[in-house]
Design an enzyme around this catalytic site. Structure first.
Site, PDB file in Angstrom:
ATOM      1  N   LYS A  80      -2.571-118.274  -3.070  1.00  6.67           N
ATOM      2  CA  LYS A  80      -2.845-117.085  -2.138  1.00  6.67           C
ATOM      3  C   LYS A  80      -3.862-116.454  -2.879  1.00  6.67           C
ATOM      4  CE  LYS A  80      -1.194-114.542   1.148  1.00  6.67           C
ATOM      5  NZ  LYS A  80      -0.479-115.117   2.527  1.00  6.67           N
ATOM      6  N   VAL A 180       6.273-105.400  17.742  1.00  3.59           N
ATOM      7  CA  VAL A 180       5.639-106.387  18.942  1.00  3.59           C
ATOM      8  C   VAL A 180       4.274-106.690  18.988  1.00  3.59           C
ATOM      9  CG1 VAL A 180       7.596-106.298  20.662  1.00  3.59           C
ATOM     10  CG2 VAL A 180       6.032-104.512  20.515  1.00  3.59           C
ATOM     11  N   VAL A 183       2.915-111.847  16.680  1.00  3.37           N
ATOM     12  CA  VAL A 183       3.770-112.895  16.953  1.00  3.37           C
ATOM     13  C   VAL A 183       5.074-112.332  17.747  1.00  3.37           C
ATOM     14  CG1 VAL A 183       5.901-113.996  15.712  1.00  3.37           C
ATOM     15  CG2 VAL A 183       3.705-113.823  14.789  1.00  3.37           C
TER      16      VAL A 183
HETATM   17  P1  NAD Z   1       0.763-107.591  13.581  1.00  3.12           P
HETATM   18  O1  NAD Z   1       0.384-106.730  12.562  1.00  3.12           O
HETATM   19  O2  NAD Z   1       0.099-108.347  14.731  1.00  3.12           O
HETATM   20  O3  NAD Z   1       2.251-107.042  14.126  1.00  3.12           O
HETATM   21  C1  NAD Z   1       3.305-106.336  13.322  1.00  3.12           C
HETATM   22  C2  NAD Z   1       3.753-105.422  14.115  1.00  3.12           C
HETATM   23  O4  NAD Z   1       4.824-104.673  13.548  1.00  3.12           O
HETATM   24  C3  NAD Z   1       2.782-104.291  14.657  1.00  3.12           C
HETATM   25  O5  NAD Z   1       2.512-104.122  16.081  1.00  3.12           O
HETATM   26  C4  NAD Z   1       2.918-103.101  13.908  1.00  3.12           C
HETATM   27  O6  NAD Z   1       2.996-101.855  14.675  1.00  3.12           O
HETATM   28  C5  NAD Z   1       4.686-103.152  13.836  1.00  3.12           C
HETATM   29  N1  NAD Z   1       5.468-102.393  13.057  1.00  3.12           N
HETATM   30  C6  NAD Z   1       5.042-102.240  11.686  1.00  3.12           C
HETATM   31  N2  NAD Z   1       5.728-101.374  11.171  1.00  3.12           N
HETATM   32  C7  NAD Z   1       6.802-101.224  11.918  1.00  3.12           C
HETATM   33  C8  NAD Z   1       8.013-100.579  11.826  1.00  3.12           C
HETATM   34  N3  NAD Z   1       8.554 -99.941  10.739  1.00  3.12           N
HETATM   35  N4  NAD Z   1       8.984-100.815  12.791  1.00  3.12           N
HETATM   36  C9  NAD Z   1       8.501-101.433  14.000  1.00  3.12           C
HETATM   37  N5  NAD Z   1       7.338-101.809  14.096  1.00  3.12           N
HETATM   38  C10 NAD Z   1       6.435-101.913  13.032  1.00  3.12           C
HETATM   39  O7  NAD Z   1       1.396-109.025  12.459  1.00  3.12           O
HETATM   40  P2  NAD Z   1       2.036-110.185  13.098  1.00  3.12           P
HETATM   41  O8  NAD Z   1       0.590-111.321  12.761  1.00  3.12           O
HETATM   42  O9  NAD Z   1       2.418-110.134  14.330  1.00  3.12           O
HETATM   43  O10 NAD Z   1       2.926-110.695  11.890  1.00  3.12           O
HETATM   44  C11 NAD Z   1       4.153-110.269  12.017  1.00  3.12           C
HETATM   45  C12 NAD Z   1       5.002-110.744  10.894  1.00  3.12           C
HETATM   46  O11 NAD Z   1       5.057-111.942  11.048  1.00  3.12           O
HETATM   47  C13 NAD Z   1       4.344-110.332   9.546  1.00  3.12           C
HETATM   48  O12 NAD Z   1       5.486-110.124   8.428  1.00  3.12           O
HETATM   49  C14 NAD Z   1       3.572-111.562   9.309  1.00  3.12           C
HETATM   50  O13 NAD Z   1       3.411-111.592   7.505  1.00  3.12           O
HETATM   51  C15 NAD Z   1       4.422-112.630   9.735  1.00  3.12           C
HETATM   52  N6  NAD Z   1       3.821-113.771   9.977  1.00  3.12           N
HETATM   53  C16 NAD Z   1       2.822-113.886  10.893  1.00  3.12           C
HETATM   54  C17 NAD Z   1       2.085-115.149  11.150  1.00  3.12           C
HETATM   55  C18 NAD Z   1       1.315-115.248  12.220  1.00  3.12           C
HETATM   56  O14 NAD Z   1       0.811-116.405  12.695  1.00  3.12           O
HETATM   57  N7  NAD Z   1       0.711-114.171  12.668  1.00  3.12           N
HETATM   58  C19 NAD Z   1       2.834-116.256  10.655  1.00  3.12           C
HETATM   59  C20 NAD Z   1       3.790-116.121   9.636  1.00  3.12           C
HETATM   60  C21 NAD Z   1       4.326-114.999   9.501  1.00  3.12           C
END
Ligand code: NAD
Length: 359
Positions: A80, A180, A183
């Site tokens: 990382k 939402v 992912v």
């Molecule tokens: P993203 O930033 O697009 O979505 C996260 C969402 O969570 C945002 O809409 C944000 O407003 C919301 N959020 C933040 N704090 C919050 C709270 N307290 N209550 C409710 N909602 C809240 O990120 P993402 O790419 O969708 O990733 C989401 C999670 O999945 C992260 O933990 C990320 O590390 C993990 N992840 C993502 C991927 C990927 O392919 N994008 C892969 C593996 C893991």
């Protein structure tokens, strides 16, 4: 804390620190393991309050990538990168070109990609100075946004979890989704298409409205998602959603979502198990995204085009591994989180022994 005292340092092959005066780049690249192949994991840009905090994050995240890549059966180790800085105000092309030089200096032991605060456009600048970067926006090897593949894995995992815990399919089952974003939104669409009822929350009203309009989801406040009457709780926001405060409030029989580090600590993993909730370990169920990135690394390495069929094969295998974790958890009467850690460590040790024997 000194580097070697940190609990998170344990098992790391190398930690590299870089400073580039001209661009202001301050970054740390942690390589946890190359036993299964070159280390791969995204680059995070964050205004860490101190170099120690950045180091701690890099170490913790690189080890987690080793586990995730091993469980996804990828020929990749774990690493990382973290850049110390504010992604809203301190990003420049020169900064990412300097970052690319840092990655190149590690000599192919580490492949980078996007993470929090770093976009595919930033990586295109890093690409000018290093080969070892995936998650790009252009070229035949480009894998695109990994989120739909992550969501597909989470969707299949939830289907598996509901079958195991409730002996039914998703039609009519209620799923509470926390977050939402990328992912969570794709996941909501898939669950809706499968007949599930949704309760959703987010701190971003626009994202909430768009998903609710498409899926008919019931919207609740961020604090109320833990009390939702739902069979499945799907954390898709930040880490630590399941903790000593929230766990007693959950009504769900299954916890399965896309977020990283869903359990606040190992004790919570034990408490989830004792409470009779089926937990699908986060770094297994959300491995679809890194599989997609691995597809790009593979294509770049071979000078070939990105192959979605290879990604699908790995995703299908990941779901079998998830099933195996849950089988063992049941048979051995132990939390799935413990079983997954043990399996990941065993896969890494086995690869390290094979590498040693071949040397
Ligand atoms: P993203 O930033 O697009 O979505 C996260 C969402 O969570 C945002 O809409 C944000 O407003 C919301 N959020 C933040 N704090 C919050 C709270 N307290 N209550 C409710 N909602 C809240 O990120 P993402 O790419 O969708 O990733 C989401 C999670 O999945 C992260 O933990 C990320 O590390 C993990 N992840 C993502 C991927 C990927 O392919 N994008 C892969 C593996 C893991």
């Amino acid at each position: 804390m000194t580097l070697f005292d940190s609990a998170a340092f344990e098992g790391h092959e190398g930690v590299h620190a870089f400073f580039d005066e001209k661009s202001g780049l301050k970054c740390i690249i942690a390589v946890h393991s190359t036993a299964r192949g070159p280390a791969a994991g995204g680059c995070r840009m964050w205004p860490f309050p101190s170099a120690d905090a950045a180091l701690e994050d890099a170490l913790r995240l690189s080890r987690a990538m080793s586990y995730k890549n091993a469980m996804a059966d990828l020929e990749l180790g774990g690493g990382k990168a973290v850049i110390i800085g504010d992604s809203r105000t301190q990003k420049t092309p020169a900064l990412f070109e300097a970052f690319g030089r840092a990655v190149e200096d590690v000599g192919g032991k580490y492949w980078t990609a996007e993470d929090v605060g770093v976009s595919p456009a930033d990586l295109m600048h890093a690409r000018k100075t290093t080969r070892y970067v995936a998650g790009l926006t252009g070229g035949p090897a480009a894998s695109g946004d990994p989120s739909p593949v992550t969501a597909e894995g989470v969707f299949r995992g939830i289907t598996l979890g509901v079958r195991r815990a409730l002996n039914r399919d998703l039609d009519g089952v209620t799923v509470a989704i926390q977050g939402v974003g990328h992912v969570g939104a794709y996941l909501a669409d898939k669950l809706h298409a499968a007949g599930a009822k949704l309760v959703i929350t987010d701190v971003n009203d626009e994202a909430l409205k768009a998903v609710a309009a498409r899926t008919g989801a019931r919207v609740v406040s961020p604090g109320a998602i833990f009390d939702a009457e739902a069979e499945v709780f799907a954390p898709c926001a930040l880490g630590g959603a399941v903790n000593a405060d929230t766990l007693p409030r959950l009504r769900a029989k299954v916890i399965a979502g896309g977020a990283n580090n869903q359990l606040a600590d190992a004790d919570v993993g034990r408490a989830v198990y004792d409470q009779g909730i089926l937990y699908l370990p986060d770094y297994v169920i959300n491995g679809g995204g890194i599989i997609n990135v691995a597809g790009e690394i593979r294509a770049l390495d071979r000078g070939e085009a990105f192959d979605p069929a290879w990604v699908e094969g790995k995703l299908a295998r990941l779901m079998e591994t998830l099933d195996e974790v849950l089988d063992r958890s049941k048979a051995e009467k132990r939390p799935a989180s413990e079983v997954a850690n043990e399996m990941a460590k065993a896969r890494i040790s086995r690869a390290a022994e094979q590498k040693k024997a071949a040397a």
